[in-house]
Scaffold this motif. Structure first.
Motif, mmCIF file in Angstrom:
data_model
loop_
_atom_site.group_PDB
_atom_site.id
_atom_site.type_symbol
_atom_site.label_atom_id
_atom_site.label_comp_id
_atom_site.label_asym_id
_atom_site.label_seq_id
_atom_site.Cartn_x
_atom_site.Cartn_y
_atom_site.Cartn_z
ATOM 1 N N ARG A 22 20.909 -52.556 -39.659
ATOM 2 C CA ARG A 22 20.621 -52.367 -38.236
ATOM 3 C C ARG A 22 20.283 -53.708 -37.593
ATOM 4 O O ARG A 22 19.272 -54.324 -37.908
ATOM 5 N N ASN A 78 4.417 -48.797 -38.106
ATOM 6 C CA ASN A 78 5.430 -49.368 -37.225
ATOM 7 C C ASN A 78 6.038 -48.180 -36.498
ATOM 8 O O ASN A 78 6.899 -47.497 -37.041
ATOM 9 N N ALA A 81 10.509 -47.350 -31.729
ATOM 10 C CA ALA A 81 10.631 -47.137 -30.283
ATOM 11 C C ALA A 81 9.532 -46.238 -29.727
ATOM 12 O O ALA A 81 9.192 -46.317 -28.541
ATOM 13 N N HIS A 84 6.557 -47.450 -27.449
ATOM 14 C CA HIS A 84 6.625 -47.731 -26.026
ATOM 15 C C HIS A 84 6.393 -46.522 -25.125
ATOM 16 O O HIS A 84 6.241 -46.681 -23.930
ATOM 17 N N HIS A 104 5.087 -54.633 -36.068
ATOM 18 C CA HIS A 104 6.509 -54.697 -35.715
ATOM 19 C C HIS A 104 7.156 -55.843 -36.452
ATOM 20 O O HIS A 104 6.556 -56.918 -36.590
ATOM 21 N N LEU A 105 8.370 -55.628 -36.865
ATOM 22 C CA LEU A 105 9.141 -56.681 -37.525
ATOM 23 C C LEU A 105 9.497 -57.772 -36.535
ATOM 24 O O LEU A 105 9.328 -58.961 -36.795
ATOM 25 N N SER A 106 9.994 -57.358 -35.366
ATOM 26 C CA SER A 106 10.482 -58.315 -34.369
ATOM 27 C C SER A 106 9.366 -58.691 -33.402
ATOM 28 O O SER A 106 8.297 -58.065 -33.384
ATOM 29 N N ARG A 115 9.925 -53.310 -24.226
ATOM 30 C CA ARG A 115 9.269 -53.405 -25.542
ATOM 31 C C ARG A 115 7.895 -54.071 -25.472
ATOM 32 O O ARG A 115 7.135 -54.046 -26.423
HETATM 33 C C1 DQA Z 1 10.274 -52.400 -33.806
HETATM 34 C C2 DQA Z 1 10.391 -52.823 -32.326
HETATM 35 C C3 DQA Z 1 10.701 -51.625 -31.436
HETATM 36 O O1 DQA Z 1 10.816 -52.031 -30.069
HETATM 37 C C4 DQA Z 1 12.009 -50.994 -31.847
HETATM 38 O O2 DQA Z 1 12.249 -49.837 -31.087
HETATM 39 C C5 DQA Z 1 12.087 -50.699 -33.313
HETATM 40 C C6 DQA Z 1 11.512 -51.661 -34.271
HETATM 41 C C7 DQA Z 1 10.082 -53.611 -34.736
HETATM 42 O O3 DQA Z 1 9.666 -53.396 -35.880
HETATM 43 O O4 DQA Z 1 10.369 -54.742 -34.364
HETATM 44 O O5 DQA Z 1 12.670 -49.701 -33.729
HETATM 45 O O6 DQA Z 1 9.139 -51.550 -33.933
#
Ligand code: DQA
Length: 149
Positions: A22, A78, A81, A84, A104-106, A115
């Motif tokens: 993904r 985590n 989505a 939010h 969150h990873l990102s 986000r």
């Molecule tokens: C996430 C960030 C969210 O905005 C996104 O919807 C995800 C992954 C992350 O781990 O960076 O599914 O939670």
């Protein structure tokens, strides 16, 4: 958390089962199984028992939080989505009163504007983002530090 029994529930929300394939430019190439193995290794080194679950369903995540009310001393979540917009998930975290860290990873602060908002963050002891696997590991450390202070 008591120093004798560290029990941490780790929850992954929607679409995190697809990690590795993904949007690898955003989330990296590590699969969820690999990520979980690293979390387990780290937890073992800290003498922490972890239970790890992933679900694509908001209600399932809420059920898991409810079911672990007497087991978990901390939660690393985590919410993906759901972060939010899920007031139901937020209420579940608030309801059980278990110290929770949102991870969150990102780097959600530097992506699409939607986000940047988390409805979960306010009921958590902290939020860690943008560090990939390390977000989860630091989340565990943060929970362990809660009791030492
Ligand atoms: C996430 C960030 C969210 O905005 C996104 O919807 C995800 C992954 C992350 O781990 O960076 O599914 O939670």
């Amino acid at each position: 958390m008591s120093s004798h029994h560290h029990r941490i529930l780790v929850l992954h929300g929607p679409n995190l089962n697809l990690l590795g394939r993904r949007e690898p430019e955003v989330y990296g190439t590590m699969t969820l199984a690999e990520l979980n193995r690293e979390i387990e290794r780290f937890a073992a080194s800290k003498r922490v028992k972890v239970r790890i679950y992933q679900s694509n369903h908001e209600g399932k995540l809420i059920d898991l939080i409810n079911e672990h009310v007497d087991w978990a001393e901390g939660i690393v979540i985590n919410p993906a989505a759901l972060t939010h917009y899920s007031y139901a998930l937020r209420d579940a975290v608030a309801a059980v009163g278990i110290p929770t860290v949102e991870v969150h990873l990102s780097d959600i602060e530097r992506r699409e504007p939607f986000r940047r908002r988390s409805v979960i963050k306010q009921v958590c002891v902290g939020q860690i983002h943008g560090k990939g696997l390390q977000s989860y590991l630091r989340g565990i450390e943060l929970l362990l530090g809660e009791e030492e202070g």
